[in-house]
Design an enzyme around this catalytic site. Sequence first.
Site, PDB file in Angstrom:
ATOM      1  N   TYR A   1       1.166  -1.007   0.105  1.00 57.42           N
ATOM      2  CA  TYR A   1      -0.024  -0.125  -0.265  1.00 57.42           C
ATOM      3  C   TYR A   1       0.891   1.268   0.147  1.00 57.42           C
ATOM      4  CZ  TYR A   1      -2.985   3.687   1.598  1.00 57.42           C
ATOM      5  OH  TYR A   1      -3.771   5.213   1.387  1.00 57.42           O
TER       6      TYR A   1
ATOM      7  N   GLU B   1      -3.559   7.083  -3.711  1.00 57.86           N
ATOM      8  CA  GLU B   1      -3.824   6.449  -3.216  1.00 57.86           C
ATOM      9  C   GLU B   1      -3.241   4.814  -4.659  1.00 57.86           C
ATOM     10  OE1 GLU B   1      -6.718   4.751   0.176  1.00 57.86           O
ATOM     11  OE2 GLU B   1      -7.157   4.282  -1.340  1.00 57.86           O
TER      12      GLU B   1
END
Length: 387
Positions: free
Chosen positions: A109, A198
């Site tokens: 991530y 993101e």
Amino acid sequence: MNIHEHQAKEILKEFGAPVSNGIVILSLDNIKKEITKLKSKEFVLKAQIHAGGRGKAGGVKLIKNISELENEAKKMMGKILVTHQTGPEGKEVKRLYIEEASDISKEFYLSCLIDRETSKIAFISSTEGGMDIEKVASETPEKIITNKIDLKKDGPSTDEIKKIISIFQLNEKQKLVASKLINALNEIIIKKDASLIEINPLIITKSEELICLDAKMNFDDNAIFRQPEILSLRDLNEEDPTEIEASKFDLAYIKLNGSIGCMVNGAGLAMATMDIIKLYGEEPANFLDVGGGASKEKVSAAFKLILSDKNVKGILINIFGGIMRCDVLAQGVVDAAKEINLSVPLVVRLAGTNFQKGKQILEKSNLKILSASDLNDAAKKIVEAIK
């Protein structure tokens, strides 16, 4: 402002970030022609909506061949996807994204956002890619690191980049690609006025390549006037029609699920108004900030927006007049209420510039308007009025 995954990936590609090859499908008639642009034998079919959780809702499919791709695309196009972010009503899929499938070895991530407290860019890295980052932060916070860097055109330093990617345990070749990616994200934040980027997941393939497998970007609405290319990516199909109408009048409006409509001037006062409605046992139907210098026409438009929501059982107007004059607000309310034939309880609390004139306008209107002396009184009266 939000954009679709495929649009975010185009921007990443523009800035030199590694992404899979993909095609956008707006019409099912184009699949056979467009799919020839991809080289893989397997594909990933993705619904394009402004919401997370698509995979669990059936909006992401691994496809083995062209025939299966056509069948699954027909099923997905026009489907109502319900995820944890769409609400129970879901969102209709009106565009698809097909990309070359990747053999995934590891998932990470990575995100960056503007940290308003420190006026820095915060980079968040985690070994737990493909998962809800809030859940990771809650259950295994040691698997997340945050590094904050200064806003600067030349990008983060070598040491700063090392800290950001340290948790990934990359080899030397992957570190070079990751360094370019960090610089690309930093550049997009600054040059494109992005407020959030993101990458979830950021993957390592079995051939040891680093690829941005999914991407999300949000942009600062206050800076969008200087980003015409970003504004052109806006998809009105993904936005609430009422919020679109509000933007035409420069109103800050967000639809909520409660029963008491709110009209307030100032975001802080609006939040306090919503809080006190909840304190008295009800839920706000919206956030609506008419701003400091609203005209009569703007106020009238705001009033109509509130009443266009069928869930609204009553309205609370809370105005502290500074730049905003209470008499202007009052006249806008009266005009709108008469035009649409107001049928729900209305409580008004006025204070500040010309509040006495405002009260006189409301009293002479012959409308059933309850006047409140303060915010507590206003909240109590509107909650009682809708019972």
